[in-house]
Design a protein around this motif. Structure first.
Motif, short mmCIF file in Angstrom:
data_model
loop_
_atom_site.label_atom_id
_atom_site.label_comp_id
_atom_site.label_asym_id
_atom_site.label_seq_id
_atom_site.Cartn_x
_atom_site.Cartn_y
_atom_site.Cartn_z
N ALA A 42 63.05 44.18 26.87
CA ALA A 42 62.05 43.51 27.07
C ALA A 42 61.77 41.97 27.18
CB ALA A 42 60.51 43.93 25.96
N THR A 43 62.66 41.98 26.09
CA THR A 43 63.09 40.78 26.60
C THR A 43 63.94 40.08 27.30
OG1 THR A 43 64.57 40.21 24.88
CG2 THR A 43 62.63 39.77 23.81
N GLU A 44 64.41 40.24 28.10
CA GLU A 44 65.67 40.44 28.78
C GLU A 44 65.34 40.60 30.50
OE1 GLU A 44 70.95 39.49 29.66
OE2 GLU A 44 69.70 41.44 27.96
N ASN A 45 65.54 39.75 31.08
CA ASN A 45 64.73 40.27 32.45
C ASN A 45 66.35 39.97 34.09
OD1 ASN A 45 63.80 40.75 35.21
ND2 ASN A 45 62.49 39.14 35.07
N ILE A 46 66.89 40.74 34.19
CA ILE A 46 68.28 40.46 35.14
C ILE A 46 67.41 40.29 36.47
CG2 ILE A 46 69.10 41.07 33.14
CD1 ILE A 46 69.76 44.01 35.30
N SER A 47 66.53 40.50 36.49
CA SER A 47 66.63 40.46 37.82
C SER A 47 66.57 38.61 38.46
CB SER A 47 64.08 40.75 38.51
OG SER A 47 63.55 39.84 38.02
N THR A 48 65.93 37.79 37.77
CA THR A 48 67.02 36.58 37.97
C THR A 48 67.84 35.77 37.05
OG1 THR A 48 65.10 35.61 37.32
CG2 THR A 48 65.10 36.00 39.53
N ILE A 49 68.70 35.32 37.29
CA ILE A 49 69.61 34.43 36.64
C ILE A 49 69.41 32.57 36.49
CG2 ILE A 49 71.63 34.30 35.31
CD1 ILE A 49 72.68 37.86 36.48
N PRO A 50 69.11 32.63 35.52
CA PRO A 50 68.83 31.26 35.79
C PRO A 50 69.71 30.15 35.68
CG PRO A 50 67.64 31.78 33.94
CD PRO A 50 68.13 32.83 34.49
N VAL A 51 70.52 29.83 36.28
CA VAL A 51 72.30 28.87 36.23
C VAL A 51 71.84 27.18 36.68
CG1 VAL A 51 73.69 30.71 36.24
CG2 VAL A 51 72.64 29.83 38.37
N ALA A 52 73.08 26.37 35.98
CA ALA A 52 73.31 25.25 36.77
C ALA A 52 74.57 25.51 37.14
CB ALA A 52 72.68 24.52 35.27
N ILE A 101 76.22 28.29 32.81
CA ILE A 101 76.82 26.80 33.87
C ILE A 101 78.25 27.35 34.27
CG2 ILE A 101 77.35 24.75 33.78
CD1 ILE A 101 76.34 24.41 30.80
N LEU A 102 77.50 27.34 36.04
CA LEU A 102 79.28 27.46 36.98
C LEU A 102 79.45 25.67 36.86
CD1 LEU A 102 77.29 29.72 39.12
CD2 LEU A 102 78.76 30.12 37.41
N HIS A 103 80.64 25.28 36.54
CA HIS A 103 81.45 24.06 36.94
C HIS A 103 82.39 24.33 38.26
CE1 HIS A 103 80.80 22.79 32.80
NE2 HIS A 103 80.93 24.62 32.46
N ARG A 109 84.06 27.64 36.83
CA ARG A 109 84.89 27.64 35.59
C ARG A 109 82.68 28.02 35.18
NH1 ARG A 109 85.20 24.79 31.55
NH2 ARG A 109 84.52 22.61 32.85
N LEU A 110 83.04 29.16 34.36
CA LEU A 110 81.78 30.10 33.22
C LEU A 110 81.42 29.48 32.62
CD1 LEU A 110 79.50 31.37 33.55
CD2 LEU A 110 80.67 33.28 33.45
N SER A 111 80.50 28.49 32.13
CA SER A 111 80.45 28.30 30.99
C SER A 111 78.88 29.21 30.01
CB SER A 111 80.01 26.76 30.32
OG SER A 111 81.18 25.89 30.89
N VAL A 112 78.89 29.67 29.40
CA VAL A 112 78.05 30.20 28.25
C VAL A 112 77.59 31.11 26.44
CG1 VAL A 112 77.45 32.40 30.16
CG2 VAL A 112 79.20 32.85 28.03
N SER A 113 77.01 30.53 26.20
CA SER A 113 76.23 29.78 25.00
C SER A 113 76.72 31.66 24.16
CB SER A 113 75.17 29.85 24.94
OG SER A 113 74.77 29.65 23.73
N GLU A 114 77.46 31.16 23.13
CA GLU A 114 78.39 32.57 22.26
C GLU A 114 76.54 32.72 21.35
OE1 GLU A 114 81.13 31.69 19.72
OE2 GLU A 114 82.84 31.44 21.56
N LEU A 126 77.44 37.18 35.73
CA LEU A 126 77.61 36.00 36.07
C LEU A 126 78.86 35.78 35.68
CD1 LEU A 126 75.68 32.98 34.45
CD2 LEU A 126 75.61 33.98 36.66
N LYS A 127 79.90 36.24 34.65
CA LYS A 127 81.54 36.63 34.65
C LYS A 127 81.91 37.53 35.91
CE LYS A 127 85.15 36.24 31.87
NZ LYS A 127 85.73 37.15 33.06
N THR A 128 81.15 38.71 35.96
CA THR A 128 81.74 39.36 36.97
C THR A 128 81.84 38.28 38.60
OG1 THR A 128 80.85 41.69 36.32
CG2 THR A 128 81.39 41.33 38.39
#
Lengths: 381, 313
Positions: A42-52, A101-103, A109-114, A126-128
């Protein structure tokens, strides 16, 4: 034939301990999955993915821009992109306003939070996406010097392919909890565990494995006439037990499994059949007793289930990116993927490929197992 | 009936370095109860498994009802009933279902099978246990079920591999009587055992096997004639002198006299009234003696004399 099947059903049904565990194990594990993951979806919505997007102020920004535009939510895509500096992006990531974050650069390059485990599915998407993008750009870089006149066509093709794949992955039920994947894995595991029944068929028909098999082997009945109905009987019995587990997940745990029910039922039946035939195949090898062979079955099926993502959800994605052949040949992965495709995809071509591969495995295991047992006299009993 | 039921010619079976069956020759006539007698590990069960084409063998020929026996010789297999050394039944099926299942591997006709199953139940005295599961049966009843599963289809050749191991005397007698009855009904029986009394009681011909070799073959009487010992006299007596032992040895047909632990043992190689002559001598010397026993040689004596070791290890 029917007589052999009826006797097989009687012996299977009266083996209370075995029946109990086959029935109960998926119900218990399914309940645990539901308790563990039930609210997370319920906490995750994969229909949109916010990226910078962090630009590199180079020629590479434009091609990334093109693709990002194609995949933006305004154009019906799945990326909610915002352009900013690296510091701003890091701040947004820290505040969990974005998933990654997409560099921009020669290679994106992709940065995500652990610390955002609950967004692991979005991170995986995003990784794919990034892997695919880099792979395509790499291909373009190699081809362009010789085909400059086709530059625009190539860029369009790249955008079209990534857009297609992104749309495809959004699926029929974008609102579905990503943790439903674990239930698909569980169903696949249930199917493969029927291999224990397959070992039983081998032990009933190989005179060097049991006293019972000796008595059956000296009878004037062709092995094929004994083995085929027994394999079918075990498959049908295990399928019925698995159907109970399936019904529990669908109706009690309310997991979304009832879509395209006939196909799902077909997948489960073939899953049970491939499990039983795998067990039969393993059972026909070597001169170990029944318990050792059943142990061997678990030693084979558990790693297959692990690789299909039963224990680590992203495992199959990792394998898909690095060694996709494993996913094409792992029965657990094929079953999981089939359930997933039925649930998420309009296009079922991959589902059909999976089903054909599973049927291929059934034929391979049954024929090889039968060839190992037919007309056999043993060096040692 | 003089036709051959089973013919084993120069059978050789090795388990790596171990020679389990060593150029074994057997010829079993139809209508016989043929005993394979030998100590544990002598090669009896290996021979049976080779005859049934369960085991591959290194050399030799096996014919059953004058046809070569192979793993896919279904016409021959249809005439054979097997009772394995270990009980081989489904734990999850009742007595009646087990017999029905195994009978069904041979008999397709439903009515005939029903009749045969009922007859097998009655033959083995399992009428009161037909709905029982094997784990609820005693050792003796379980053995009877094992036999019923092997004979329900009325085979012409029945192979019983030590069917009375770990069975109480009552069940053992019932099993042995049953085997004789099957033979009277026309079945040829191959019976393996290391119980010489059983073999002597029911078998018309016997082969004694040791180290995979057939060391003697014939009827019980023929086998006993192979050895010198014909009568064994034992007498409990406190003491005898060396002169008495020499004097006893000088009696007709006496070839061995030993005295040990207050027991005088006299072996005779034939003749009659040996006991009377021995007792006359002892009474003449005014010896007082206790328990007296005179016995004919057993198959164990045959085995002992031929191999130098006891049949039961």
């Amino acid at each position: 034939m029917l007589r052999t099947m009826i006797f097989s059903w009687k012996t299977l049904f009266r083996d209370k301990a075995n029946t109990f565990w086959i029935l109960l194990f998926p119900i218990i594990l399914g309940s645990f999955f539901k308790i563990a993951f039930g609210n997370l979806g319920a906490t995750e919505n994969i229909s949109t993915i916010p990226v910078a997007i962090v630009k590199s102020d180079s020629v590479y920004d434009e091609q990334l821009d093109n693709v990002i535009t194609q995949l933006s939510t305004e154009k019906g895509g799945f990326l909610e992109a915002s352009y900013c500096t690296e510091e701003e992006a890091k701040e947004q990531l820290k505040e969990k306003e974005i998933v990654g974050i997409l560099h921009s650069g020669e290679m994106v390059r992709l940065s995500v939070s652990e610390n955002m485990k609950e967004q692991s599915m979005q991170q995986s998407i995003l990784k794919t996406f990034v892997d695919r993008y880099n792979m395509q750009v790499n291909a373009l870089t190699e081809l362009l010097p010789d085909h400059m006149e086709q530059y625009q066509e190539m860029i369009d093709a790249l955008s079209a392919e990534i857009t297609y794949n992104a749309n495809e992955s959004l699926g029929r039920h974008p609102d579905q909890s990503p943790y439903t994947q674990y239930f698909f894995n569980l169903l696949a595991m249930q199917c493969l565990f029927t291999a224990v029944g397959g070992v039983l068929v081998a032990c009933h028909n190989q005179a060097n494995l049991s006293e019972l098999a000796k008595r059956i082997t000296v009878a004037p009945t062709h092995k094929l006439i004994r083995i085929v109905p027994e394999l079918l009987a075990v498959t049908i019995y295990e399928f019925v037990l698995n159907a109970v587990g399936f019904a529990y997940m669908a109706f009690i745990l309310k997991i979304q499994l009832l879509d395209r029910l006939p196909f799902t039922v077909l997948t489960m039946f073939l899953g049970c059949f491939v499990g039983v035939s795998l067990g039969f195949f393993i059972g026909c090898f070597g001169h170990f007793d029944q318990t050792a062979k059943q142990g061997l079955v678990f030693a084979v099926t558990m790693p297959l289930c692990f690789l299909s993502g039963l224990m680590i959800g992203n495992m199959n994605i990792l394998i898909e990116n690095h060694l996709p052949i494993v996913n094409r040949l792992n029965p657990a992965a094929l079953l999981t993927d089939s359930f997933y495709r039925l649930s998420q995809y309009e296009d079922l071509s991959r589902f059909y490929t999976n089903i054909l591969t599973i049927i291929g495995f059934i034929i391979l295991f049954c024929v090889t197992g039968f060839l190992m047992t037919r007309r056999k006299t043993y060096a040692q009993l | 009936m003089n036709e051959t039921a089973v013919k084993v010619k120069e059978l050789v079976k090795r388990y790596r370095e171990l020679l389990a069956v060593d150029h074994l020759n057997l010829e079993i006539k139809q209508g016989e109860i043929f005993g394979l007698l030998g100590p544990n590990g002598s090669g009896k069960t290996t021979t049976i498994n080779c005859i049934l084409s369960l085991l591959s063998y290194d050399n030799g020929e096996i014919e059953i009802f004058e046809k070569p026996m192979k793993a896919d010789a279904y016409d021959i297999k249809a005439k054979i009933g097997v009772v394995m050394q270990n009980v081989a039944v489904f734990e999850e099926l009742t007595v009646q279902e087990n017999i029905d299942y195994f009978c069904g591997l041979y008999i397709n006709d439903k009515q005939l099978r029903k009749q045969y199953v009922e007859e097998a139940i009655q033959f083995t005295g399992l009428e009161d246990f037909r709905k029982f599961y094997p784990k609820k049966l005693s050792g003796g009843l379980l053995r009877r079920l094992n036999i019923a599963c092997g004979i329900a289809h009325k085979p012409k050749l029945i192979i019983l591999d030590e069917p009375t191991v770990a069975v109480d005397p009552q069940s053992r007698n019932r099993i042995l009587e049953g085997i004789m009855e099957l033979n009277r009904q026309g079945a040829t029986i191959i019976y393996t055992s290391h119980y010489m009394e059983e073999v002597e009681q029911i078998c018309s011909r016997i082969a004694i096997i040791d180290n995979g070799k057939c060391i003697a073959q014939g009827t019980a009487e023929e086998l006993k004639k192979l050895i010198k010992k014909r009568e064994i006299i034992t007498i409990d007596i406190l003491s005898v002198t060396a002169d008495d032992i020499e004097a006893l040895k000088a009696l007709p047909h006496v070839y061995s006299v030993t005295f040990e632990d207050s027991k005088l043992t006299i072996l005779c190689d034939g003749g009659s009234h040996n006991l009377v002559r021995v007792l006359d001598y002892l009474q003449g010397k005014e010896y007082s003696f206790g328990h007296i026993h005179s016995a004919l040689p057993t198959l164990n004596d045959v085995f002992l004399e031929i191999t130098g070791k006891e049949l039961r290890d």
